[in-house]
Design an enzyme around this catalytic site. Structure first.
Site, PDB file in Angstrom:
ATOM      1  N   ARG A  25       1.192  -1.583   0.355  1.00 31.72           N
ATOM      2  CA  ARG A  25      -0.307   0.163  -0.285  1.00 31.72           C
ATOM      3  C   ARG A  25       0.547   1.221   0.116  1.00 31.72           C
ATOM      4  NH1 ARG A  25       0.787   2.170   4.105  1.00 31.72           N
ATOM      5  NH2 ARG A  25      -0.336   3.890   3.601  1.00 31.72           N
ATOM      6  N   GLY A  26       0.067   2.547  -0.121  1.00 32.55           N
ATOM      7  CA  GLY A  26       0.718   3.840  -0.091  1.00 32.55           C
ATOM      8  C   GLY A  26       1.766   4.016  -1.958  1.00 32.55           C
ATOM      9  N   CYS A 133      -2.123   9.454   7.397  1.00 30.99           N
ATOM     10  CA  CYS A 133      -1.620   8.362   6.559  1.00 30.99           C
ATOM     11  C   CYS A 133      -0.026   8.033   7.258  1.00 30.99           C
ATOM     12  CB  CYS A 133      -2.305   8.283   5.309  1.00 30.99           C
ATOM     13  SG  CYS A 133      -2.668   6.627   4.491  1.00 30.99           S
ATOM     14  N   ASP A 202      -1.294  10.477  -3.403  1.00 29.81           N
ATOM     15  CA  ASP A 202      -1.994   9.191  -4.167  1.00 29.81           C
ATOM     16  C   ASP A 202      -1.636   9.674  -5.971  1.00 29.81           C
ATOM     17  OD1 ASP A 202      -2.670   8.401  -1.496  1.00 29.81           O
ATOM     18  OD2 ASP A 202      -2.702   6.915  -3.182  1.00 29.81           O
ATOM     19  N   ASN A 212      -5.730  12.549  -1.722  1.00 35.22           N
ATOM     20  CA  ASN A 212      -4.187  11.599  -0.952  1.00 35.22           C
ATOM     21  C   ASN A 212      -5.949  10.507   0.611  1.00 35.22           C
ATOM     22  OD1 ASN A 212      -2.589  10.773   0.571  1.00 35.22           O
ATOM     23  ND2 ASN A 212      -2.721  12.441   2.386  1.00 35.22           N
TER      24      ASN A 212
END
Ligand code: RUB
Length: 326
Positions: A25-26, A133, A202, A212
């Site tokens: 993820r990320g 996050c 993102d 994001n």
């Protein structure tokens, strides 16, 4: 009769699955994993003709592309690798694919390091950052500030529903940064103690909007009201080329089970699983308008969000169709 599907290496399917389930993820990690998967596809391909090799690679890219829709690092990684491949024979194509993937991964790492140095200039000795996050780009700014001998502290938002704030807290504690972990609802109260809001992205749209993790936009609005500058750390692979031609960024909606367990669901509905009066919405990302962002920090320098389109044009030119759709 069904047309035969090109062979996709099982490891590509495993990577696609890991991205979809957020084992990986990320945005940066997703781009890196996608490039790695294409390199492995090339390595393990049993194609006997160049056309079959390219078909397999396109099928692999398509499978990876369809996992999560919001982080543009994913299609940008796939485009980088696919568009750069050259060769007339299968061995040439194989070598070229692996080379492109490795080049992309090396650029990614270097860009993050450079971005960190640029972002660290915004952080003074003794500053407190508030995070949301878990962003490796954002944390590279903190790491570079620490390397420059500055003392930095952090207020880390938990980030419901997946609690990626815990990953951030773990990383910061590894670096010995003092961390105050707060639930998302406490953010406004603690903004008075923060010198910066520091988040990743993102995707960045051509008008400077920042896409994001859900909750970023509310945090940015509160920060503006409290006079705390909002700094977005985003390497240029987070720039979304399609937004230059008016396309919007799709916001991923994830499963309700991330928000509500079976037991909690049953508690609310009195055990009635078929209760259609209860809806759970779980958007993974939101859009922060450029007026709530002070700076976008990239490996090419820092930009006011409204001027990011100039960099996008320089990097992407006019966009064309997707290489996996041919
Ligand atoms: C991750 C998220 C991160 C960006 C940037 O969401 O919103 O802030 O991806 O991360 P999720 P990085 O956990 O749903 O993938 O800077 O590491 O690319």
């Amino acid at each position: 009769m069904d047309e035969e599907q090109p062979d996709v290496a099982p490891v590509v399917e495993a990577t696609a699955d890991d991205i979809a389930t957020m084992e990986i993820r990320g945005a940066a990690a997703i781009g890196d994993a996608a490039a790695e998967a294409l390199a492995t596809q090339a390595e393990r391909s049993d194609a006997s003709t160049p056309a079959a090799f390219r078909d397999q690679l396109r099928a692999a890219a398509k499978e990876l592309y369809e996992t999560r829709p919001t982080a543009v690092s994913l299609p940008n990684a796939l485009r980088y690798v696919l568009r750069g491949i050259e060769g007339e024979t299968v061995p040439e194509l194989r070598e070229s694919t692996i080379g492109q993937a490795r080049e992309f991964q090396a650029d990614l790492e270097q860009a993050q390091e450079r971005l960190g140095e640029v972002g660290a200039n915004r952080l003074r000795d003794g500053d407190v950052v508030m995070t949301h996050c878990h962003s490796t780009d954002a944390l590279s700014c903190v790491e570079a500030a620490l390397d420059a001998g500055k003392h930095v502290e952090a207020i880390v938002k938990e980030t419901r529903p997946r609690k990626q704030g815990h990953i951030t807290a773990e990383q910061l504690r590894e670096w010995d940064v003092p961390v105050t972990l707060v639930v998302d609802n406490a953010a406004r109260r603690y903004l008075d103690d923060a010198d910066h809001v520091l988040v990743g992205a993102d995707s960045i749209a051509a008008d400077g909007s920042v896409i994001n993790k859900i909750g970023t936009s509310g945090l940015a609005v509160n920060a503006r009201e409290r006079g705390v500058p909002v700094m977005v750390a985003a390497q240029t692979i987070k720039l979304h080329p399609d937004t230059m031609t008016g396309h919007t960024v799709e916001i991923e909606m994830r499963d309700e089970s991330e928000v509500l367990s079976e037991t909690e669901y049953a508690d609310i509905t009195g055990g009635d699983r078929a209760d259609d009066g209860l809806t759970v919405e779980n958007p993974a990302f939101d859009v922060t308008p450029p007026r709530h962002v002070d700076a976008i920090v990239t490996e090419r320098g820092q930009f006011p969000p409204e001027s990011i389109v100039t960099l996008m044009r320089e990097l992407f030119g006019e966009t064309t169709g997707e290489p996996w759709e041919v």
